[in-house]
Motif scaffolding. Sequence first.
Motif, PDB file in Angstrom:
ATOM      1  N   UNK A  97      -7.646  15.889  48.516  1.00 30.84           N
ATOM      2  CA  UNK A  97      -8.861  16.611  48.171  1.00 30.84           C
ATOM      3  C   UNK A  97     -10.086  15.824  48.617  1.00 30.84           C
ATOM      4  N   UNK A  98     -11.278  16.382  48.364  1.00 32.36           N
ATOM      5  CA  UNK A  98     -12.511  15.756  48.827  1.00 32.36           C
ATOM      6  C   UNK A  98     -12.689  14.362  48.242  1.00 32.36           C
ATOM      7  N   UNK A  99     -12.530  14.215  46.924  1.00 30.25           N
ATOM      8  CA  UNK A  99     -12.712  12.910  46.293  1.00 30.25           C
ATOM      9  C   UNK A  99     -11.655  11.914  46.755  1.00 30.25           C
ATOM     10  N   UNK A 100     -10.420  12.388  46.907  1.00 32.04           N
ATOM     11  CA  UNK A 100      -9.346  11.501  47.368  1.00 32.04           C
ATOM     12  C   UNK A 100      -9.594  11.045  48.800  1.00 32.04           C
ATOM     13  N   UNK A 101     -10.083  11.955  49.623  1.00 28.29           N
ATOM     14  CA  UNK A 101     -10.396  11.599  51.009  1.00 28.29           C
ATOM     15  C   UNK A 101     -11.480  10.523  51.058  1.00 28.29           C
ATOM     16  N   UNK A 102     -12.534  10.706  50.268  1.00 23.11           N
ATOM     17  CA  UNK A 102     -13.607   9.711  50.223  1.00 23.11           C
ATOM     18  C   UNK A 102     -13.072   8.357  49.774  1.00 23.11           C
ATOM     19  N   UNK A 103     -12.161   8.380  48.791  1.00 23.57           N
ATOM     20  CA  UNK A 103     -11.564   7.141  48.285  1.00 23.57           C
ATOM     21  C   UNK A 103     -10.740   6.455  49.372  1.00 23.57           C
ATOM     22  N   UNK A 104      -9.985   7.235  50.150  1.00 22.77           N
ATOM     23  CA  UNK A 104      -9.181   6.685  51.237  1.00 22.77           C
ATOM     24  C   UNK A 104     -10.054   5.948  52.249  1.00 22.77           C
ATOM     25  N   UNK A 105     -11.133   6.598  52.682  1.00 20.90           N
ATOM     26  CA  UNK A 105     -11.995   5.982  53.687  1.00 20.90           C
ATOM     27  C   UNK A 105     -12.725   4.761  53.121  1.00 20.90           C
ATOM     28  N   UNK A 106     -13.091   4.822  51.845  1.00 22.80           N
ATOM     29  CA  UNK A 106     -13.763   3.678  51.233  1.00 22.80           C
ATOM     30  C   UNK A 106     -12.823   2.470  51.170  1.00 22.80           C
ATOM     31  N   UNK A 107     -11.567   2.690  50.786  1.00 21.82           N
ATOM     32  CA  UNK A 107     -10.606   1.593  50.714  1.00 21.82           C
ATOM     33  C   UNK A 107     -10.310   1.018  52.102  1.00 21.82           C
ATOM     34  N   UNK A 108     -10.312   1.887  53.106  1.00 28.30           N
ATOM     35  CA  UNK A 108     -10.036   1.423  54.469  1.00 28.30           C
ATOM     36  C   UNK A 108     -11.258   0.768  55.109  1.00 28.30           C
ATOM     37  N   UNK A 109     -12.423   0.924  54.475  1.00 28.67           N
ATOM     38  CA  UNK A 109     -13.636   0.343  55.032  1.00 28.67           C
ATOM     39  C   UNK A 109     -14.077   1.006  56.315  1.00 28.67           C
TER      40      UNK A 109
END
Length: 303
Positions: A97-109
């Motif tokens: 989902x949108x929030x999960x996607x944002x979290x993925x990119x944030x963790x990957x930097x």
Amino acid sequence: MTTMVLEKTAAQTQAATADDVRRAELAAFLRSRRERITPEQVGLPRGVRRRTPGLRREEVAHLAAVGVTWYTWMEQARDIQASGQVLDSVARALMLGRDERSHLFALAGVADPLPEAAYTDVPEALLQMLEQLEPFPACVQNARYDILAYNRTYGRLLCDLDAMPPRDRNCMWLSYTHPQWREALVDRDETMRLMTARFRAAMAEHVAEPSWKCLVKRLHDASPEFREIWARHEVVTDQSPRTKAFQNPRVGLLRVKHTSLWLGPGPGPRLSSYTPVDEETRERMERLHRLVLEEERAGASAG
């Protein structure tokens, strides 16, 4: 000098520790999302010897069109670099989902090449202009064919745009992947050939930008037809007004003149309008607009 060296070493150690923690969190997050998806959800057979909850790593790698070893290393928290396009593919394979996607990119930097905010930054004056153009369909697009804003008639011209997630409101994506949108294009082959050639010409100024490369990868993964047309390397820069025809499922055939008004000094965002070329089309546009307004009123009453 010794103190400076020690401080530098301590800072490097602290940064390395933070990176380790981030990669471990990313690995755990990927595993948790992989394990919650059943094979049936993504069209894969379950098999009789499956012991892994959810999907296997190789299945996620296949769905995302990335290497199995590379994806495995991500889940093992190894120190590897992921591009925005690859992470986008992984996010779609894991149905984030949108929030999960944002979290993925944030963790990957890594910066998300398709942030939701990019689809909402349209001045209020332009939104008012779109509404004033009704019942004629009109929208605001950028050079990548993202539909940034649209009026009510355009929202029902080729499909129900309101039902699409913002990142899928792109004319290229819809023309190659959305059945109803494709059915509405009367001269589909020529329309897609020209649109793809214009997209390729525009991409020359954005060839290194992740959002453009991400869209090409999505289309390449999703559509054999796109792969075939893209391989021709055709380019078209002419943006003259053209007559188009759409087969709307509610009101029938619409023949329109498509005109683009550029909103800046270069070929970037533009306001696209569709005006009727005959009286029959005008009447059908007005009817489509009335139907949309009736739906709005019915929805408001039900709410």
